[in-house]
Motif scaffolding. Structure first.
Motif, short mmCIF file in Angstrom:
data_model
loop_
_atom_site.label_atom_id
_atom_site.label_comp_id
_atom_site.label_asym_id
_atom_site.label_seq_id
_atom_site.Cartn_x
_atom_site.Cartn_y
_atom_site.Cartn_z
N ASN A 119 0.83 -1.21 0.00
CA ASN A 119 0.00 0.00 0.00
C ASN A 119 0.86 1.26 0.00
O ASN A 119 0.51 2.25 -0.66
N ALA A 120 1.98 1.23 0.71
CA ALA A 120 2.90 2.37 0.69
C ALA A 120 3.47 2.57 -0.71
O ALA A 120 3.59 3.70 -1.20
N HIS A 121 3.83 1.47 -1.37
CA HIS A 121 4.35 1.58 -2.73
C HIS A 121 3.27 2.06 -3.69
O HIS A 121 3.54 2.85 -4.60
N ALA A 122 2.03 1.59 -3.47
CA ALA A 122 0.92 2.04 -4.31
C ALA A 122 0.73 3.55 -4.20
O ALA A 122 0.44 4.22 -5.20
N ILE A 123 0.91 4.10 -3.01
CA ILE A 123 0.78 5.54 -2.83
C ILE A 123 1.90 6.27 -3.57
O ILE A 123 1.69 7.32 -4.19
#
Length: 397
Positions: A119-123
């Motif tokens: 999710n951090a990478h998606a952001i």
């Protein structure tokens, strides 16, 4: 390499991790009865094993935040993605409850770690993409859950045991992880540092209430998973097959809504979208509880799924963007609080049903959805987003 091509590959790589995440969990979930049967576990023993998975997931989530902030999401998520395909296998070989619980704790820890890191990478990818794309990743996760559950169901129908099932699924996951490692976002421009004074917990601030919003939404998701079929079967006296349609309608509505979520976010913005989502969930399920008919029940849970679909992606995006220099820790807090809602919500509903009946207890997610709608302005950005494209795009060496 053209800039656009790098970003497209990064988006595909991130989507593959969400797909992996869903497939793994879906395959595990549908083989739980076989694991229970093979180890001759009673309901209490199985509950202990599942609690170990939940404890591992929460532990992994809380430990991952600082790792992501220190080393970057890419360095954390890729090794963990490979591990996800491996740690799925040991639970199928556990000879007793103790080893099963230990294996599930490790599985849960890896699963929770991947949740935060991806999710951090998606952001990061969304920031570089310069428009909302978070909902599409969560749509891929929902599709992955369906694929994993379907694959596990086919293995079960063919009489194939969990060991073969998890080995086959795990091997597929390793291939997805390798693909993601090849295409993941290589390096991003440094995130803007917070100008606000940081307290003891660092620059993570303003996200606890966002966690409460996700918690409220995931209470509804857990209620649909655990109680939708029971409500239609026992309270509305439908057939077992029609009762199962309630959760199927919930899942399909959630997936389809997420496929259109990014366009809706671009058009309406997060505040209006989350407010409308909460009202749709509350109105649909609330009306179904009042109508008291099986078709209305299926439609009500479909509305709940459509309403819940976009809340978590919007909140995760807000948490990461509000704390760009500590997105890992912000997501760890928000996702961890939300996960508690998914775990404890069905338990609370079950306890309340003993006092007021299941229809009355299912009013809990209705009230919580109204609360989400009323407090949607908490998602409003606290500072304007950067307008210089150089601040948002990927820096390629």
């Amino acid at each position: 390499m053209p800039q656009r091509s790098v970003l497209v590959r990064a988006r595909v790589a991130t989507a593959l991790l969400f797909l992996l995440f869903g497939i793994t969990l879906g395959a595990w979930t549908v083989r739980i009865p076989a694991i229970k049967r093979d180890l001759s576990l009673d309901d209490g023993g199985l509950s202990i094993a599942l609690l170990a998975f939940a404890a591992g997931a929460i532990t992994g989530m809380q430990l991952t935040g600082r790792l992501v902030d220190r080393f970057g999401s890419r360095r954390v998520m890729l090794p963990v993605a490979f591990a996800e395909g491996l740690v799925l296998i040991p639970p199928a070989y556990a000879p007793n409850l103790a080893t099963l619980a230990a294996a599930l704790f490790v599985f849960g820890a890896v699963h929770g770690t991947l949740n935060i890191a991806m999710n951090a990478h998606a952001i990061e990818v969304q920031r570089a993409w310069q428009r909302p794309i978070m909902s599409s990743f969560h749509a891929v996760y929902s599709i992955g859950g369906f694929i994993g559950a379907s694959a596990g169901g086919l293995f079960a129908h063919a009489g194939v045991g969990p060991r073969t099932t998890f080995t086959a699924v795990g091997g597929t996951m390793l291939a997805f992880a390798a693909w993601s490692a090849w295409w993941a976002l290589p390096r991003t421009a440094p995130a803007p540092r917070s100008t606000e004074p940081s307290g003891q917990d660092g620059p993570v601030r303003g996200v606890l209430f966002l966690g409460v919003l996700v918690c409220c939404a995931l209470v509804g998701e857990g209620a649909a998973a655990d109680w939708s079929a029971v409500y239609l079967r026992d309270n509305l006296h439908s057939s077992a097959g029609f009762a199962a349609a309630a959760f199927a309608a919930f899942s399909v509505a959630m997936t389809v809504t997420r496929l259109f979520g990014d366009r809706l976010t671009t058009r309406f913005g997060p505040v209006l979208l989350v407010r409308a989502s909460g009202l749709l969930a509350a109105g649909g399920l609330g009306a179904a509880l009042l109508i008291d008919a099986p078709p209305a029940g299926v439609a009500g849970f479909a509305c709940l799924g459509a309403g819940m679909a976009l809340i978590a992606p919007q909140v995760y995006s807000a948490a990461g963007d509000r704390n760009p220099d500590a997105a890992g820790r912000a997501l760890a807090r928000v996702v961890g609080i939300g996960y508690l809602g998914f775990l404890l919500g069905p338990v609370v509903i079950g306890g309340a049903s003993k006092a007021v009946g299941l229809p009355g207890a299912l009013a809990i997610p209705v009230v919580l959805s109204l609360f989400v709608a009323a407090t949607a302005p908490a998602l409003r950005p606290r500072r304007p987003s950067p307008t210089n494209p150089a601040d948002l795009t990927t820096t390629i060496s």
